[in-house]
Design a protein around this motif. Structure first.
Motif, PDB file in Angstrom:
ATOM      1  N   THR A   5      -0.419  -9.156   5.452  1.00 31.09           N
ATOM      2  CA  THR A   5      -1.690  -9.082   6.166  1.00 31.09           C
ATOM      3  C   THR A   5      -2.020  -7.635   6.474  1.00 31.09           C
ATOM      4  N   SER A   6      -3.195  -7.419   6.996  1.00 30.40           N
ATOM      5  CA  SER A   6      -3.676  -6.140   7.492  1.00 30.40           C
ATOM      6  C   SER A   6      -4.131  -5.220   6.357  1.00 30.40           C
ATOM      7  N   GLU A   7      -4.626  -4.059   6.748  1.00 27.62           N
ATOM      8  CA  GLU A   7      -5.045  -3.055   5.770  1.00 27.62           C
ATOM      9  C   GLU A   7      -4.465  -1.701   6.172  1.00 27.62           C
ATOM     10  N   TYR A   8      -4.180  -0.885   5.161  1.00 34.66           N
ATOM     11  CA  TYR A   8      -3.490   0.385   5.368  1.00 34.66           C
ATOM     12  C   TYR A   8      -4.157   1.469   4.524  1.00 34.66           C
ATOM     13  N   GLU A   9      -4.312   2.633   5.091  1.00 37.17           N
ATOM     14  CA  GLU A   9      -4.799   3.789   4.338  1.00 37.17           C
ATOM     15  C   GLU A   9      -3.595   4.459   3.704  1.00 37.17           C
ATOM     16  N   CYS A  10      -3.666   4.694   2.406  1.00 33.41           N
ATOM     17  CA  CYS A  10      -2.538   5.276   1.672  1.00 33.41           C
ATOM     18  C   CYS A  10      -3.026   6.410   0.780  1.00 33.41           C
ATOM     19  N   LYS A  11      -2.080   7.188   0.323  1.00 37.93           N
ATOM     20  CA  LYS A  11      -2.358   8.286  -0.607  1.00 37.93           C
ATOM     21  C   LYS A  11      -1.697   7.989  -1.949  1.00 37.93           C
ATOM     22  N   ILE A  12      -2.343   8.461  -3.001  1.00 38.28           N
ATOM     23  CA  ILE A  12      -1.788   8.392  -4.348  1.00 38.28           C
ATOM     24  C   ILE A  12      -1.463   9.824  -4.745  1.00 38.28           C
ATOM     25  N   ASP A  13      -0.229  10.060  -5.173  1.00 39.18           N
ATOM     26  CA  ASP A  13       0.148  11.431  -5.506  1.00 39.18           C
ATOM     27  C   ASP A  13      -0.382  11.831  -6.888  1.00 39.18           C
ATOM     28  N   ALA A  14      -0.177  13.080  -7.264  1.00 42.31           N
ATOM     29  CA  ALA A  14      -0.713  13.620  -8.511  1.00 42.31           C
ATOM     30  C   ALA A  14      -0.183  12.903  -9.746  1.00 42.31           C
ATOM     31  N   LYS A  15       0.980  12.254  -9.631  1.00 39.57           N
ATOM     32  CA  LYS A  15       1.555  11.527 -10.768  1.00 39.57           C
ATOM     33  C   LYS A  15       1.078  10.077 -10.833  1.00 39.57           C
ATOM     34  N   GLY A  16       0.273   9.663  -9.846  1.00 38.66           N
ATOM     35  CA  GLY A  16      -0.236   8.295  -9.834  1.00 38.66           C
ATOM     36  C   GLY A  16       0.669   7.314  -9.115  1.00 38.66           C
ATOM     37  N   ARG A  17       1.505   7.826  -8.208  1.00 44.24           N
ATOM     38  CA  ARG A  17       2.417   6.953  -7.457  1.00 44.24           C
ATOM     39  C   ARG A  17       1.847   6.663  -6.080  1.00 44.24           C
ATOM     40  N   LEU A  18       2.079   5.453  -5.624  1.00 42.41           N
ATOM     41  CA  LEU A  18       1.645   5.018  -4.298  1.00 42.41           C
ATOM     42  C   LEU A  18       2.867   4.547  -3.535  1.00 42.41           C
ATOM     43  N   VAL A  19       2.966   4.961  -2.274  1.00 43.74           N
ATOM     44  CA  VAL A  19       4.048   4.496  -1.403  1.00 43.74           C
ATOM     45  C   VAL A  19       3.554   3.235  -0.707  1.00 43.74           C
ATOM     46  N   LEU A  20       4.297   2.151  -0.872  1.00 41.70           N
ATOM     47  CA  LEU A  20       3.938   0.909  -0.184  1.00 41.70           C
ATOM     48  C   LEU A  20       4.119   1.088   1.322  1.00 41.70           C
ATOM     49  N   PRO A  21       3.172   0.638   2.114  1.00 43.65           N
ATOM     50  CA  PRO A  21       3.354   0.704   3.570  1.00 43.65           C
ATOM     51  C   PRO A  21       4.614  -0.052   3.988  1.00 43.65           C
ATOM     52  N   LYS A 106      -8.162   7.511  -7.057  1.00 45.01           N
ATOM     53  CA  LYS A 106      -7.867   8.924  -7.254  1.00 45.01           C
ATOM     54  C   LYS A 106      -6.774   9.360  -6.279  1.00 45.01           C
ATOM     55  N   LYS A 107      -7.163   9.851  -5.106  1.00 45.23           N
ATOM     56  CA  LYS A 107      -6.179  10.328  -4.125  1.00 45.23           C
ATOM     57  C   LYS A 107      -5.960   9.348  -2.978  1.00 45.23           C
ATOM     58  N   ASP A 108      -7.002   8.633  -2.602  1.00 47.73           N
ATOM     59  CA  ASP A 108      -6.926   7.727  -1.461  1.00 47.73           C
ATOM     60  C   ASP A 108      -6.996   6.283  -1.918  1.00 47.73           C
ATOM     61  N   ALA A 109      -6.335   5.412  -1.163  1.00 46.45           N
ATOM     62  CA  ALA A 109      -6.364   3.984  -1.455  1.00 46.45           C
ATOM     63  C   ALA A 109      -6.307   3.205  -0.151  1.00 46.45           C
ATOM     64  N   VAL A 110      -6.853   2.007  -0.192  1.00 48.89           N
ATOM     65  CA  VAL A 110      -6.704   1.058   0.899  1.00 48.89           C
ATOM     66  C   VAL A 110      -5.864  -0.082   0.348  1.00 48.89           C
ATOM     67  N   VAL A 111      -4.766  -0.366   1.022  1.00 53.26           N
ATOM     68  CA  VAL A 111      -3.865  -1.449   0.635  1.00 53.26           C
ATOM     69  C   VAL A 111      -4.116  -2.593   1.620  1.00 53.26           C
ATOM     70  N   VAL A 112      -4.422  -3.769   1.075  1.00 52.98           N
ATOM     71  CA  VAL A 112      -4.826  -4.903   1.903  1.00 52.98           C
ATOM     72  C   VAL A 112      -3.902  -6.092   1.649  1.00 52.98           C
ATOM     73  N   GLY A 113      -3.242  -6.567   2.706  1.00 49.48           N
ATOM     74  CA  GLY A 113      -2.416  -7.765   2.598  1.00 49.48           C
ATOM     75  C   GLY A 113      -3.297  -8.986   2.459  1.00 49.48           C
ATOM     76  N   MET A 114      -3.017  -9.799   1.443  1.00 50.87           N
ATOM     77  CA  MET A 114      -3.850 -10.966   1.139  1.00 50.87           C
ATOM     78  C   MET A 114      -3.010 -12.245   1.085  1.00 50.87           C
ATOM     79  N   GLY A 115      -2.086 -12.393   2.026  1.00 50.71           N
ATOM     80  CA  GLY A 115      -1.244 -13.590   2.036  1.00 50.71           C
ATOM     81  C   GLY A 115      -0.047 -13.401   1.128  1.00 50.71           C
ATOM     82  N   ASN A 116      -0.124 -13.942  -0.101  1.00 46.89           N
ATOM     83  CA  ASN A 116       1.007 -13.860  -1.022  1.00 46.89           C
ATOM     84  C   ASN A 116       0.905 -12.697  -1.998  1.00 46.89           C
TER      85      ASN A 116
END
Length: 147
Positions: A5-21, A106-116
């Motif tokens: 659940t919930s939503e999180y502001e995240c960053k994507i690094d220059a290599k295209g990697r995202l850290v999961l909240p 690109k650099k910013d992402a919103v990660v949104v929990g959607m149940g499963n």
């Protein structure tokens, strides 16, 4: 069973990697290990599944009759837009370049929990797909949740 659940502001690094909240990572089923599946969403976003949840959908789609043209189209488009990714020790995973482009990430992402599952959005595109009118939200809730 995964429960996100919930939503999180995240960053994507220059290599295209995202850290999961951390809260998302903490709710991953142990049976999935470090493997997740990322796929193109029906909207311009990405969907991230724990392996155990993706296998449920995989079974349905893979089990469709290959002699039916519509089924083949569904299978082709579903599977071409899916990729297995692995979390590293810091909880990062590499998003394939074609998927970054599809979702406009690109650099910013919103990660949104959607149940499963989890959606990954470009922040501007995410805002375009939200309900801004509380009355509309209420009508949808009533339509689909009222017994």
């Amino acid at each position: 069973m995964a429960f996100f659940t919930s939503e999180y502001e995240c960053k994507i690094d220059a290599k295209g990697r995202l850290v999961l909240p951390a809260k998302i990572k903490a709710n991953l089923p142990e049976t999935s290990g470090n493997e997740l599946v990322v796929r193109r969403g029906f909207e311009p976003c990405l969907i991230l599944y724990p392996m155990v949840e993706f296998k449920k959908i995989y079974s349905k789609i893979a089990g469709l009759n290959e002699f039916n043209e519509e089924y083949r189209k569904l299978q082709r488009n579903f599977f071409r837009g899916s990729s297995v990714v692995e979390l590293d020790n810091t909880g990062r995973f590499l998003i394939p370049k074609l998927m970054l482009s599809y979702a406009g990430l690109k650099k910013d992402a919103v990660v949104v929990g959607m149940g499963n599952k989890v959606e990954i959005w470009d922040p501007e595109r995410y805002e375009e797909h939200l309900i801004s009118d509380p009355a509309e939200f209420s009508k949808l809730a009533q339509k689909y949740l009222d017994d």
